[in-house]
Motif scaffolding. Structure first.
Motif, PDB file in Angstrom:
ATOM      1  N   ALA A 121       2.545  -3.386  -2.069  1.00 15.81           N
ATOM      2  CA  ALA A 121       3.722  -3.817  -2.823  1.00 15.81           C
ATOM      3  C   ALA A 121       4.120  -5.219  -2.409  1.00 15.81           C
ATOM      4  O   ALA A 121       3.872  -5.653  -1.274  1.00 15.81           O
ATOM      5  CB  ALA A 121       4.887  -2.855  -2.598  1.00 15.81           C
ATOM      6  N   TYR A 151      -1.655  -5.721  -6.060  1.00 15.04           N
ATOM      7  CA  TYR A 151      -0.454  -4.963  -5.696  1.00 15.04           C
ATOM      8  C   TYR A 151      -0.255  -3.770  -6.625  1.00 15.04           C
ATOM      9  O   TYR A 151      -0.471  -3.858  -7.833  1.00 15.04           O
ATOM     10  CB  TYR A 151       0.785  -5.863  -5.737  1.00 15.04           C
ATOM     11  N   TYR A 153       2.777  -2.244  -6.743  1.00 12.25           N
ATOM     12  CA  TYR A 153       4.171  -2.353  -7.179  1.00 12.25           C
ATOM     13  C   TYR A 153       4.652  -3.758  -6.885  1.00 12.25           C
ATOM     14  O   TYR A 153       4.300  -4.352  -5.852  1.00 12.25           O
ATOM     15  CB  TYR A 153       5.055  -1.339  -6.447  1.00 12.25           C
ATOM     16  N   TYR A 252      11.177   1.213  -1.197  1.00 20.60           N
ATOM     17  CA  TYR A 252       9.716   1.320  -1.138  1.00 20.60           C
ATOM     18  C   TYR A 252       9.275   1.964   0.174  1.00 20.60           C
ATOM     19  O   TYR A 252       8.412   2.862   0.186  1.00 20.60           O
ATOM     20  CB  TYR A 252       9.076  -0.051  -1.291  1.00 20.60           C
TER      21      TYR A 252
END
Length: 505
Positions: A121, A151, A153, A252
């Motif tokens: 992320a 990535y 996210y 996250y």
């Protein structure tokens, strides 16, 4: 028989889970325009940065750690690809509407982690372009972008905080955009009826410095570079930027605490416009730039605390560094110059952002891994952010193709403080190029301006060759090129060899 198979299956599941948990999480905190001397661990006395200093106290502090370039986009390109920025055209400082410059078919830093089973992320500043073209529809899916280069996210803003569009993108979409108020962006001419800093200075809560271009569309009382119209409910509030990014990073971490993750947290501090939250305004005594650094340090502490709260801290590798060196007046009158009060952002080095001198690329570079690293060590090894890709590929046993990450050096044991040997040399990119080898630094002749007057920074450009012995002249004040012609010839050969593939415009 079925019971035996079930037991074997359960055993394998537990084994796989344990193996996944044994892999360290990795948190890369990549900050913006922070100088070598802006952190207590690197000698700052006018600013207190206890949380950043604590990272150094639990790991290794590199005194010769470098970004690949003295400006943001090229440094970020090198971090992502493991290649020096001059190996690809179009890697200069990008406008806010630039197309993606990271190749989608090549290895990147997040792809290394994905290849080893990590979830990946990015939260924060991007500034590596979006989409296949400059012209793009900000009201639909904006891609390719972070998701297409490794990535899983992303929650980002497109470029820098002083450039439009001043919006967040979560994965492929602008957050909060409405079909009734579509976003349009232009970097060539004014569009729409939004007030601008040039035409409506009475609406500004922070005035721009003359000649630096921060007088276009006003957002949140601050003039920006470029013009935008629409997306009024999608536009950010500068005082809330950092907290918004932290909350996304926090969510996250909580969501992925049971699997190995690689999280890139790209902070905006202390890049302009510096508009810290109320709890930090006036607290540093060094203007908004100092306040922004206090806010950055606080955020680092919050990220570490989140790891601790989720029992992840001990087995998380935290890397802290900056994309280039410091700049004071970079477009806004925010007290960075008038309220400096003896603080030295460059930490005794010469130059700063934009410069070929050491303060352009030598930056804070800290690595912490409490479970496996000795605490409070210092390394003088030459290491660069471009090396992170090969370092983690080495550690995670990910094979790299011959054409991938050609400038990245596999220095895993150096990165975690187990060895002192670093790279043999590195190329530093600015308006000219330099090469650093051991104690010597050679700067290629370039007859451009010597001082960037708008920001008052020495650029390191000269029509003559420059050679500095950093062992006795850390501030690069004494050019010894004529005294050591053999060393000049040696470093010039190295630099020419590195540059022969392509020269950046």
């Amino acid at each position: 028989m079925m019971q035996k198979l079930a037991s074997i299956f359960l055993y394998l599941c537990v084994a796989l889970y344990a193996a996944a948990q044994d892999k360290p999480n990795v948190l890369l905190i990549y900050v913006d325009d922070l100088g070598y001397g802006d952190v207590g661990a690197y000698g700052a006395t006018k600013l207190k940065t206890p949380n950043i200093d604590a990272l150094a106290g639990r790991g290794v502090r590199f005194t010769n750690g470098h970004a690949a370039a003295s400006t943001c986009t090229p440094s970020r390109y090198s971090l992502m690809t493991g290649n020096y920025p001059f190996r690809q055209s179009g890697t200069g400082i990008l406008p806010g509407d630039a197309k993606l410059i990271i190749p989608q078919d090549r290895m990147t830093l997040p792809k290394v982690f994905k290849a080893s089973g990590y979830h990946t992320a990015i939260v924060g500043k991007w500034h590596l372009g979006l989409g296949d073209e400059v012209a793009k529809d900000w009201n639909a899916a904006v891609k390719p972008g972070p998701l297409e280069v490794g990535y899983d996210y992303s929650f980002i803003f497109p470029a820098t905080a002083d450039r439009v569009p001043t919006v967040f993108l979560e994965n492929h979409h602008v957050v909060g955009v409405e079909s009734s108020d579509p976003i349009h962006v232009d970097y060539k001419q004014k569009i729409g009826d939004d007030p601008t800093g040039k035409e409506n200075p009475e609406l500004l809560k922070m005035h721009s410095s003359p000649g630096q271009g921060h007088d276009n569309t006003i957002v949140n009382g601050i003039g920006r570079i470029g013009w935008m119209t629409g997306g009024h409910r999608a536009r950010w509030t500068d005082e809330e930027l950092t907290f918004t990014f932290f909350e996304k990073a926090k969510a996250y971490i909580q969501a992925h605490r049971k699997e190995p993750f690689f999280l890139t947290f790209n902070a905006t501090e202390p890049h302009v416009p510096r508009m810290p939250a109320a709890m930090f305004k006036g607290k540093s005594g060094l203007g908004y730039r100092g306040d922004a650094i206090l806010q950055l340090d606080y955020t680092v502490g919050q990220l570490v605390q989140e790891l601790k709260d989720n029992q992840l801290y001990e087995n998380t590798i935290i890397i802290f560094s900056s994309d280039n060196g410091p700049v004071l007046d970079d477009g806004y009158q925010d007290g960075a110059v008038t309220e400096l009060h003896g603080h030295d952002p460059s930490g005794g080095l010469r130059g700063g952002k934009y410069s070929a001198f050491e303060a352009g690329t030598r930056v804070p570079f800290i690595v912490s891994w409490p479970k496996h690293m000795a605490t409070g060590s210092v390394s003088d090894a030459l290491i660069a952010q471009v090396d992170l890709l090969a370092c983690f590929a080495e550690f995670l046993e990910v094979n790299l193709a011959e054409q991938d990450a050609v400038d990245s050096k596999a220095l895993w044991k150096t990165l975690i403080g187990q060895e002192q040997g670093g790279r043999s040399h590195m190329v530093q990119s600015s308006r000219t190029h330099a090469v650093l080898q051991g104690n010597y630094k050679y700067i290629k002749p370039n007859a451009g301006q010597k001082i960037a007057k708008l920001v008052n920074i020495e650029l390191g450009q000269d029509s003559e060759e420059q050679l500095y012995d950093l062992s006795v002249d850390r501030g690069e004040k004494n050019n010894v090129a004529k005294k050591f012609p053999a060393k000049v010839a040696e470093l010039k050969r190295i630099l020419d060899q590195e540059l022969k593939s392509v020269e950046r415009d």
